[in-house]
Write a protein that holds these residues in place. Structure first.
Motif, PDB file in Angstrom:
ATOM      1  N   SER A 248      28.971 -20.024   0.072  1.00 51.49           N
ATOM      2  CA  SER A 248      29.069 -21.713   0.024  1.00 51.49           C
ATOM      3  C   SER A 248      29.996 -22.147  -1.183  1.00 51.49           C
ATOM      4  CB  SER A 248      28.007 -22.417   0.119  1.00 51.49           C
ATOM      5  OG  SER A 248      27.306 -22.315  -1.173  1.00 51.49           O
ATOM      6  N   GLU A 249      30.659 -23.419  -0.863  1.00 54.20           N
ATOM      7  CA  GLU A 249      31.365 -23.976  -2.233  1.00 54.20           C
ATOM      8  C   GLU A 249      30.351 -23.898  -3.414  1.00 54.20           C
ATOM      9  OE1 GLU A 249      34.059 -27.758  -2.942  1.00 54.20           O
ATOM     10  OE2 GLU A 249      33.812 -27.170  -0.959  1.00 54.20           O
ATOM     11  N   ASP A 250      29.078 -24.490  -3.162  1.00 53.14           N
ATOM     12  CA  ASP A 250      28.428 -24.498  -4.328  1.00 53.14           C
ATOM     13  C   ASP A 250      28.102 -22.987  -5.126  1.00 53.14           C
ATOM     14  OD1 ASP A 250      28.273 -27.274  -4.167  1.00 53.14           O
ATOM     15  OD2 ASP A 250      26.180 -27.145  -3.121  1.00 53.14           O
ATOM     16  N   ALA A 251      27.794 -22.280  -4.189  1.00 51.78           N
ATOM     17  CA  ALA A 251      27.597 -20.888  -4.636  1.00 51.78           C
ATOM     18  C   ALA A 251      28.948 -20.072  -5.225  1.00 51.78           C
ATOM     19  CB  ALA A 251      27.297 -19.860  -3.462  1.00 51.78           C
ATOM     20  N   ALA A 252      29.944 -20.397  -4.871  1.00 51.10           N
ATOM     21  CA  ALA A 252      31.228 -20.066  -5.514  1.00 51.10           C
ATOM     22  C   ALA A 252      31.393 -20.682  -6.678  1.00 51.10           C
ATOM     23  CB  ALA A 252      32.497 -20.160  -4.305  1.00 51.10           C
ATOM     24  N   TYR A 253      31.111 -21.854  -7.048  1.00 49.14           N
ATOM     25  CA  TYR A 253      31.119 -22.530  -8.334  1.00 49.14           C
ATOM     26  C   TYR A 253      30.383 -21.942  -9.281  1.00 49.14           C
ATOM     27  CZ  TYR A 253      34.340 -26.353  -6.855  1.00 49.14           C
ATOM     28  OH  TYR A 253      35.543 -26.953  -6.445  1.00 49.14           O
ATOM     29  N   GLU A 254      28.901 -21.719  -8.777  1.00 43.97           N
ATOM     30  CA  GLU A 254      28.028 -20.704  -9.747  1.00 43.97           C
ATOM     31  C   GLU A 254      28.691 -19.532 -10.047  1.00 43.97           C
ATOM     32  OE1 GLU A 254      24.395 -20.472  -8.107  1.00 43.97           O
ATOM     33  OE2 GLU A 254      24.039 -22.727  -7.590  1.00 43.97           O
ATOM     34  N   THR A 255      29.424 -18.699  -9.165  1.00 42.74           N
ATOM     35  CA  THR A 255      29.974 -17.455  -9.459  1.00 42.74           C
ATOM     36  C   THR A 255      31.202 -17.783 -10.489  1.00 42.74           C
ATOM     37  OG1 THR A 255      29.334 -16.458  -7.611  1.00 42.74           O
ATOM     38  CG2 THR A 255      31.122 -15.508  -8.713  1.00 42.74           C
ATOM     39  N   TYR A 256      31.800 -18.669 -10.363  1.00 39.26           N
ATOM     40  CA  TYR A 256      32.982 -18.842 -11.112  1.00 39.26           C
ATOM     41  C   TYR A 256      32.606 -19.360 -12.589  1.00 39.26           C
ATOM     42  CZ  TYR A 256      37.179 -21.697 -12.523  1.00 39.26           C
ATOM     43  OH  TYR A 256      38.572 -21.883 -13.297  1.00 39.26           O
ATOM     44  N   GLU A 257      31.488 -20.144 -12.617  1.00 35.16           N
ATOM     45  CA  GLU A 257      31.004 -20.257 -14.059  1.00 35.16           C
ATOM     46  C   GLU A 257      30.033 -19.065 -14.745  1.00 35.16           C
ATOM     47  OE1 GLU A 257      31.170 -22.864 -15.958  1.00 35.16           O
ATOM     48  OE2 GLU A 257      32.174 -24.057 -14.323  1.00 35.16           O
ATOM     49  N   SER A 258      29.664 -18.226 -13.871  1.00 35.80           N
ATOM     50  CA  SER A 258      29.276 -16.799 -14.614  1.00 35.80           C
ATOM     51  C   SER A 258      30.332 -16.125 -15.181  1.00 35.80           C
ATOM     52  CB  SER A 258      28.466 -16.201 -13.627  1.00 35.80           C
ATOM     53  OG  SER A 258      29.326 -15.710 -12.372  1.00 35.80           O
ATOM     54  N   VAL A 259      31.372 -15.938 -14.468  1.00 34.21           N
ATOM     55  CA  VAL A 259      32.695 -15.329 -14.661  1.00 34.21           C
ATOM     56  C   VAL A 259      33.182 -15.718 -16.031  1.00 34.21           C
ATOM     57  CG1 VAL A 259      34.605 -14.066 -13.971  1.00 34.21           C
ATOM     58  CG2 VAL A 259      33.061 -14.467 -12.316  1.00 34.21           C
ATOM     59  N   CYS A 260      33.489 -17.157 -15.992  1.00 32.23           N
ATOM     60  CA  CYS A 260      33.840 -17.627 -17.349  1.00 32.23           C
ATOM     61  C   CYS A 260      33.123 -17.607 -18.400  1.00 32.23           C
ATOM     62  CB  CYS A 260      34.271 -19.266 -16.877  1.00 32.23           C
ATOM     63  SG  CYS A 260      35.286 -19.585 -15.677  1.00 32.23           S
ATOM     64  N   HIS A 261      31.686 -17.372 -18.286  1.00 29.81           N
ATOM     65  CA  HIS A 261      30.928 -17.085 -19.586  1.00 29.81           C
ATOM     66  C   HIS A 261      31.046 -15.554 -19.756  1.00 29.81           C
ATOM     67  CE1 HIS A 261      27.239 -17.213 -21.937  1.00 29.81           C
ATOM     68  NE2 HIS A 261      26.887 -16.337 -21.309  1.00 29.81           N
ATOM     69  N   ALA A 262      31.024 -14.709 -18.838  1.00 30.01           N
ATOM     70  CA  ALA A 262      31.336 -13.479 -19.233  1.00 30.01           C
ATOM     71  C   ALA A 262      32.593 -13.212 -19.826  1.00 30.01           C
ATOM     72  CB  ALA A 262      31.419 -12.340 -17.972  1.00 30.01           C
ATOM     73  N   TYR A 263      33.708 -13.818 -19.702  1.00 32.97           N
ATOM     74  CA  TYR A 263      35.129 -13.801 -20.400  1.00 32.97           C
ATOM     75  C   TYR A 263      34.777 -14.092 -21.562  1.00 32.97           C
ATOM     76  CZ  TYR A 263      37.996 -12.765 -16.473  1.00 32.97           C
ATOM     77  OH  TYR A 263      38.688 -12.252 -15.217  1.00 32.97           O
ATOM     78  N   THR A 264      33.907 -15.471 -21.972  1.00 26.12           N
ATOM     79  CA  THR A 264      33.623 -15.868 -23.365  1.00 26.12           C
ATOM     80  C   THR A 264      33.029 -14.833 -23.989  1.00 26.12           C
ATOM     81  OG1 THR A 264      33.625 -18.151 -22.588  1.00 26.12           O
ATOM     82  CG2 THR A 264      32.756 -17.949 -24.624  1.00 26.12           C
ATOM     83  N   GLN A 265      32.107 -13.989 -23.525  1.00 31.22           N
ATOM     84  CA  GLN A 265      31.165 -13.013 -24.221  1.00 31.22           C
ATOM     85  C   GLN A 265      32.176 -12.013 -24.599  1.00 31.22           C
ATOM     86  OE1 GLN A 265      28.528 -14.598 -24.761  1.00 31.22           O
ATOM     87  NE2 GLN A 265      27.408 -12.686 -24.514  1.00 31.22           N
TER      88      GLN A 265
END
Length: 509
Positions: A248-265
């Motif tokens: 879903s769109e909501d789930a896709a946004y959660e995944t998007y945020e998790s990847v952005c956080h991983a990049y920050t890491q």
């Protein structure tokens, strides 16, 4: 006639075969005896050799492992493939006019890269070591959020790109070619079409299997009109590209945020200051996009950053005359430049609709997946890190990525401190035995025909995080070693125990 030795039941037999059609029995008699004699001689030698080898093996089996210490040999600077003839970037060299930034100049001067043709480089051993370390960091962070590594073909079918309507949209950036059957292909600059086709062929995928995050780290190709800045803007480069599939769109946004956080890491572990900025989706498409930028004067992107809140954006996404922060409304946006080292996109259903990438939802019906794509420029991160961390004359690596962590400089041959050579060997042995995480990370500058000063200058240019000088102090009653931390320009005089304590804290990957 020929003889064969046949192993059977741990006993050796031989067979002599004769050609009776060409020789009479009487004529063959002495020949057979000669063959028998030679074969028996051979058997006798074999049996002796076997007994000897068996004896040696038996001795080894009965020798305690502790009495066979494994000698750990240091890597020698004289054997590292960084040829000085590849480093010439002076006024009279053929590189003049092509070297356009600090990282390019330093990497060529240090023998880390060598130009092949416009926008393409040889990556020499030290660079490959640094890149492999960066890949390990990226792998750890991507797998931490559920990423699974794959490898897709670089040669991509034009039909896929026509299906997504990007064959014409990408224009001259695509490297296009035809095979012998006159079929169109391109060298992949990115792999949205390929990965979506792969997932679309799995028609029975359940919603319970999502989110699905597939990524690769591979060579990419882009026909840059004006390649420049060394590894910062090339035509052939390494990139990490990840693709996500959600229910879903909501789930896709959660995944998007998790990847952005991983990049920050990733950037935090490298000690690099990276800014996540709002960005344009460009020809990738989608509804949302962010760039990860390293602030640098050489950067080609113009950024607007708020000094009060965390808002930042690429100037392309802003109204041209806007100066007030749209988030906090309190501060004026400050313009700066940056090097783009990562980019994330929320794609929605653009590609999954085009290629019919579906999953079976909770109602047992086919549903189109929501997608995202996420890129990290692997070779660009290496060059950008050198660009922002190095001095004008000396490379400074992020600690985790330094090709080698420690360089040991023994005394000059024939100098007053030459007697400390034995102390050098003892130190190297102790490092290998006591600090196993540094095995393969320590190099010995064995060019003892050169002065300590010249080798120390060379070590500084190469960017080893720690340089240990074995000089006159190593011959004192309480031996001391000169230890230079190149990241901080700090020099310490430490005992062997203190050296071990210091290097024991080094993080390696």
């Amino acid at each position: 006639m020929f003889a064969r030795i046949i192993p059977q039941s741990n006993t050796l037999f031989f067979r002599v075969t004769t050609n009776l059609h060409t020789h009479s029995g009487s004529t063959m008699e002495p020949v057979v005896h000669q063959v028998r004699h030679k074969v028996f001689q051979g058997l006798h030698g074999i049996s002796l050799l076997s007994r000897r080898n068996h004896s040696v093996c038996a001795e080894r089996l009965h020798t305690p492992a502790s009495s066979q210490p494994r000698q750990i040999k240091p890597l020698l600077v004289s054997r590292l493939y960084q040829p000085s003839n590849l480093r010439d970037v002076g006024p009279d060299s053929r590189m003049q006019g092509e070297v356009t930034c600090k990282s390019q100049r330093l990497m060529q001067k240090a023998g880390l890269i060598y130009p092949s043709n416009p926008g393409c480089y040889y990556y020499l051993p030290a660079t490959v070591r640094a890149m492999e370390k960066l890949v390990r960091v990226i792998d750890q962070e991507m797998q931490q959020i559920g990423g699974q590594k794959i490898d897709m073909p670089s040669l991509c079918s034009a039909d896929l790109w026509r299906t997504s309507e990007r064959w014409d949209l990408m224009g001259k950036e695509l490297f296009r070619l035809k095979d012998r059957h006159d079929v169109d292909y391109c060298l992949g600059p990115t792999h949205e079409e390929a990965v979506t086709t792969l997932v679309a062929h799995q028609t029975t995928q359940s919603y319970r299997q999502l989110p699905l995050l597939l990524y690769q780290i591979t060579r990419k190709f882009r026909d840059e009109p004006k390649p420049r800045f060394g590894l910062l803007r090339g035509r052939e480069f390494y990139m990490k590209d990840m693709y996500s599939f959600d229910v879903s769109e909501d789930a896709a946004y959660e995944t998007y945020e998790s990847v952005c956080h991983a990049y920050t890491q990733v950037f935090a572990r490298l000690g690099l200051r990276c800014v996540q900025v709002q960005a344009d989706t460009g020809n990738i498409g989608g509804k949302l996009s962010h760039e990860f930028q390293l602030p640098a004067d050489i950067g080609e992107d113009r950024l607007l950053v708020c000094g009060s809140c965390s808002f930042s954006a690429n100037v392309e996404t802003m109204v041209s005359d806007r100066t007030e922060c749209p988030r906090c409304k309190k501060n004026t946006l400050i313009e700066s430049k940056g090097i783009e080292v990562g980019h994330t996109f929320y794609l929605g259903k653009k590609y999954s609709n085009a290629f019919n990438a579906t999953f079976i939802n909770a109602q047992n019906k086919a549903s189109v997946a929501e997608m995202g794509c996420y890129g990290l420029g692997v070779t660009r991160i290496l060059a950008a890190a050198i660009e922002v961390m190095s001095t004008d004359e000396c490379i400074r690596w992020p600690g985790l990525l330094a090709p080698y962590q420690v360089c040991v400089l023994p005394p000059k041959k024939g100098s007053k401190a030459d007697e400390a050579t034995a102390v050098t060997e003892e130190l190297l042995h102790t490092l290998g035995e006591t600090l196993p995480h540094l095995r393969g990370e320590v190099v010995l500058d064995d060019r003892t025909q050169m002065t300590i000063g010249k080798r120390q200058k060379d070590a500084s240019r190469q960017g080893y995080p720690y340089v240990i000088v074995v000089g006159q102090g190593a011959l004192d009653h309480n031996p001391k070693f000169e230890v230079i931390c190149q990241q901080t320009d700090e020099t310490m005089f430490l005992s062997k125990e203190e050296v071990l304590q210091l290097l024991g804290k080094l993080e390696t990957i």
